[in-house]
Design an enzyme around this catalytic site. Structure first.
Site, PDB file in Angstrom:
ATOM      1  N   HIS A   1     -57.168 -57.263  31.532  1.00 13.25           N
ATOM      2  CA  HIS A   1     -57.315 -57.275  32.993  1.00 13.25           C
ATOM      3  C   HIS A   1     -58.147 -56.076  33.441  1.00 13.25           C
ATOM      4  CE1 HIS A   1     -54.824 -60.705  33.889  1.00 13.25           C
ATOM      5  NE2 HIS A   1     -53.821 -60.232  33.183  1.00 13.25           N
TER       6      HIS A   1
ATOM      7  N   PHE B   1     -39.761 -61.417  36.379  1.00 17.36           N
ATOM      8  CA  PHE B   1     -39.899 -60.797  37.699  1.00 17.36           C
ATOM      9  C   PHE B   1     -39.802 -61.900  38.756  1.00 17.36           C
ATOM     10  CE2 PHE B   1     -40.781 -57.536  34.962  1.00 17.36           C
ATOM     11  CZ  PHE B   1     -41.849 -57.818  34.152  1.00 17.36           C
TER      12      PHE B   1
ATOM     13  N   ASP C   1     -40.526 -63.476  41.517  1.00 16.07           N
ATOM     14  CA  ASP C   1     -41.496 -63.462  42.626  1.00 16.07           C
ATOM     15  C   ASP C   1     -41.557 -64.855  43.236  1.00 16.07           C
ATOM     16  OD1 ASP C   1     -44.707 -64.340  41.317  1.00 16.07           O
ATOM     17  OD2 ASP C   1     -42.748 -64.827  40.533  1.00 16.07           O
TER      18      ASP C   1
ATOM     19  N   ASP D   1     -43.051 -64.233  31.196  1.00 23.38           N
ATOM     20  CA  ASP D   1     -43.340 -64.132  32.639  1.00 23.38           C
ATOM     21  C   ASP D   1     -44.846 -63.984  32.863  1.00 23.38           C
ATOM     22  OD1 ASP D   1     -44.081 -62.164  34.913  1.00 23.38           O
ATOM     23  OD2 ASP D   1     -42.230 -63.073  35.567  1.00 23.38           O
TER      24      ASP D   1
ATOM     25  N   ASP E   1     -50.034 -65.628  34.723  1.00 25.35           N
ATOM     26  CA  ASP E   1     -51.486 -65.770  34.480  1.00 25.35           C
ATOM     27  C   ASP E   1     -51.894 -67.233  34.593  1.00 25.35           C
ATOM     28  OD1 ASP E   1     -51.929 -63.220  31.874  1.00 25.35           O
ATOM     29  OD2 ASP E   1     -52.008 -63.106  34.059  1.00 25.35           O
TER      30      ASP E   1
HETATM   31  N1  LIG Z   1     -43.520 -62.692  38.085  1.00 23.77           N
HETATM   32  C1  LIG Z   1     -44.611 -61.951  38.268  1.00 23.77           C
HETATM   33  N2  LIG Z   1     -44.996 -61.676  39.535  1.00 23.77           N
HETATM   34  C2  LIG Z   1     -46.126 -60.936  39.685  1.00 23.77           C
HETATM   35  C3  LIG Z   1     -46.873 -60.442  38.620  1.00 23.77           C
HETATM   36  C4  LIG Z   1     -47.962 -59.736  39.201  1.00 23.77           C
HETATM   37  C5  LIG Z   1     -49.106 -59.087  38.516  1.00 23.77           C
HETATM   38  N3  LIG Z   1     -48.647 -58.090  37.602  1.00 23.77           N
HETATM   39  C6  LIG Z   1     -49.155 -58.139  36.290  1.00 23.77           C
HETATM   40  C7  LIG Z   1     -50.588 -58.451  36.123  1.00 23.77           C
HETATM   41  C8  LIG Z   1     -51.057 -57.728  35.091  1.00 23.77           C
HETATM   42  C9  LIG Z   1     -50.044 -56.765  34.623  1.00 23.77           C
HETATM   43  O1  LIG Z   1     -49.495 -57.187  33.421  1.00 23.77           O
HETATM   44  C10 LIG Z   1     -48.995 -56.781  35.699  1.00 23.77           C
HETATM   45  O2  LIG Z   1     -47.673 -56.702  35.264  1.00 23.77           O
HETATM   46  C11 LIG Z   1     -47.833 -59.809  40.581  1.00 23.77           C
HETATM   47  N4  LIG Z   1     -46.736 -60.548  40.821  1.00 23.77           N
HETATM   48  C12 LIG Z   1     -46.254 -61.074  42.098  1.00 23.77           C
HETATM   49  O3  LIG Z   1     -46.939 -62.335  42.279  1.00 23.77           O
HETATM   50  C13 LIG Z   1     -47.135 -62.582  43.683  1.00 23.77           C
HETATM   51  C14 LIG Z   1     -48.624 -62.658  43.964  1.00 23.77           C
HETATM   52  O4  LIG Z   1     -49.194 -63.595  43.067  1.00 23.77           O
HETATM   53  P1  LIG Z   1     -50.729 -64.069  43.307  1.00 23.77           P
HETATM   54  O5  LIG Z   1     -50.734 -64.798  44.668  1.00 23.77           O
HETATM   55  O6  LIG Z   1     -51.070 -64.939  42.121  1.00 23.77           O
HETATM   56  O7  LIG Z   1     -51.550 -62.773  43.395  1.00 23.77           O
HETATM   57  C15 LIG Z   1     -46.473 -61.385  44.384  1.00 23.77           C
HETATM   58  O8  LIG Z   1     -45.111 -61.667  44.592  1.00 23.77           O
HETATM   59  C16 LIG Z   1     -46.580 -60.291  43.327  1.00 23.77           C
HETATM   60  O9  LIG Z   1     -45.610 -59.275  43.542  1.00 23.77           O
HETATM   61  C17 LIG Z   1     -46.435 -60.726  37.294  1.00 23.77           C
HETATM   62  O10 LIG Z   1     -47.005 -60.318  36.274  1.00 23.77           O
HETATM   63  N5  LIG Z   1     -45.300 -61.497  37.183  1.00 23.77           N
END
Ligand SMILES: Nc1nc2c(c(CN[C@H]3C=C[C@H](O)[C@@H]3O)cn2[C@@H]2O[C@H](COP(=O)(O)O)[C@@H](O)[C@H]2O)c(=O)[nH]1
Length: 345
Positions: free
Chosen positions: A56, A239, A241, A318, A323
């Site tokens: 990334h 996580f 979300d 997750d 992704d």
């Molecule tokens: N379950 C989970 N939720 C995650 C992430 C990430 C990005 N992080 C990773 C990316 C690279 C690194 O490895 C970081 O770890 C953002 N979010 C959540 O998503 C939502 C936005 O989504 P979209 O509309 O698509 O941008 C928002 O609630 C945001 O808080 C994750 O990885 N897992």
């Protein structure tokens, strides 16, 4: 006054899924995802591992105090990017239009390019709202959601990082003796904006989405070594979300009741923080991914010895699903996701 039991995220996912009325976890959907993960693991093992971080371009690629403070700030603000379709906050950076979580990352790098010491808590704990508005300026016609809440969190939690940990998130990491669980507990105790917990049927359930992803990001960025080495990293859950449930629903691993489905399909539906719908979706997401991890690791153990060193955890599954939601955004456009105005995810 009887003491209300408090559950950690893994126990919370299990408890919510056992008491869920509108969200069900389906075995066939779990199988479908597990098979897909195993196929990808056997063909491109590096993509489904802690090494995915390097792929990334908007994530820090050093393993130092700057990276730790960048990650702390990004996960302090890592919430609520959703908007109505076509009205998204967007930052144009490194010749691409960045939306959602990536718009936040792009805005932080743009601020650094503009000369703001944005990842330094000595700076952002005293920043005024008009400067912050400039830093988060939009390249679409729609502003970043919840700017005021983000400002308050930066002032408050930035001050705590400055005063109690000498302005470096590495000092918080050092205080946890390489335990991911200790670090999650320290973060949620010391920094008020991370306390993502709620009463559900007389039990205090905790999802700790931003605290857990913060620990996972340190683990990923430091490649599981040095400050990123946690002997209990597998205690971190998925996580909770609003994107991963969307993918689980798409695979049929999460099945919604008629009532919930029609609510989600209705334009403009939002759930309040603490609504039963929201808690069931978030709790079942955590538990569903625990079951996928179990299924994948059991299958890997049954394969010939050449693959036995392969193992997944909830972070890896997750990220794989999160992704995928972005890669397949077009196909998933018709799959509804729940919208809650929250500073927690
Ligand atoms: N379950 C989970 N939720 C995650 C992430 C990430 C990005 N992080 C990773 C990316 C690279 C690194 O490895 C970081 O770890 C953002 N979010 C959540 O998503 C939502 C936005 O989504 P979209 O509309 O698509 O941008 C928002 O609630 C945001 O808080 C994750 O990885 N897992």
């Amino acid at each position: 006054m009887p003491v209300i039991p408090k559950l950690n995220p893994r126990e919370s996912g299990d408890y919510v899924s056992k008491n869920s009325v509108h969200v069900n976890i389906k075995e066939d959907g779990i199988e479908r995802i597990a098979n897909k993960v195993i196929k990808s693991l056997l063909s491109h093992p590096d993509e489904i591992s802690v090494n995915r971080w390097k792929t990334h371009e908007l994530l820090p690629q050093t393993q130092d105090e700057f990276a730790a403070n960048w990650i702390f700030l990004s996960d302090l603000l890592n919430f609520c990017f959703w908007s109505s379709p076509g009205k998204e906050y967007m930052v144009h950076y490194k010749s691409k239009n960045r939306t959602g979580y990536w718009s936040l990352c792009a805005a932080l790098w743009r601020a650094l390019d503009d000369g703001y010491d944005i990842t330094n808590p000595a700076f952002y704990s005293k920043i005024d709202e008009s400067t912050l508005k400039k830093i988060f300026r939009s390249d679409s016609n729609y502003d970043i959601p919840k700017l005021h809440e983000r400002h308050c969190i930066m002032l408050k939690d930035g001050e705590i990082l400055l005063k109690n940990f000498n302005g470096s998130f590495l000092n918080v990491v050092k205080a946890c003796n390489n335990s991911a669980e200790n670090l999650v507990n320290l973060i949620t105790k010391e920094f008020t904006s991370f306390t993502d917990q709620i009463n559900f049927q007389n039990v205090e359930v905790s999802f700790y989405k931003r605290a857990q992803i913060l620990v996972a990001d340190i683990w990923s960025c430091f490649g599981g070594k040095g400050y990123g080495r946690f002997h209990d990293i597998d205690t971190i859950t998925a996580f909770a979300d609003y994107r991963v449930p969307q993918v689980l629903n798409w695979f049929g691993a999460l099945k919604y009741s008629e009532e919930l489905t029609s609510l989600l399909k209705k334009e403009g539906t939002t759930f309040a923080h603490g609504d039963r719908w929201e808690i069931e979706i978030r709790g079942c997401t955590i538990h569903c991914i625990e079951l996928i991890v179990k299924k994948v690791n059991e299958t890997l153990e049954s394969l010939p010895s050449s693959t036995t060193n392969l193992k997944v955890n909830s972070i890896i599954i997750d990220h794989y699903l999160w992704d995928m939601r972005r890669e397949k955004a077009k196909e998933l456009e018709s799959v509804p996701y729940h919208r809650t105005e929250s500073i927690y995810y």
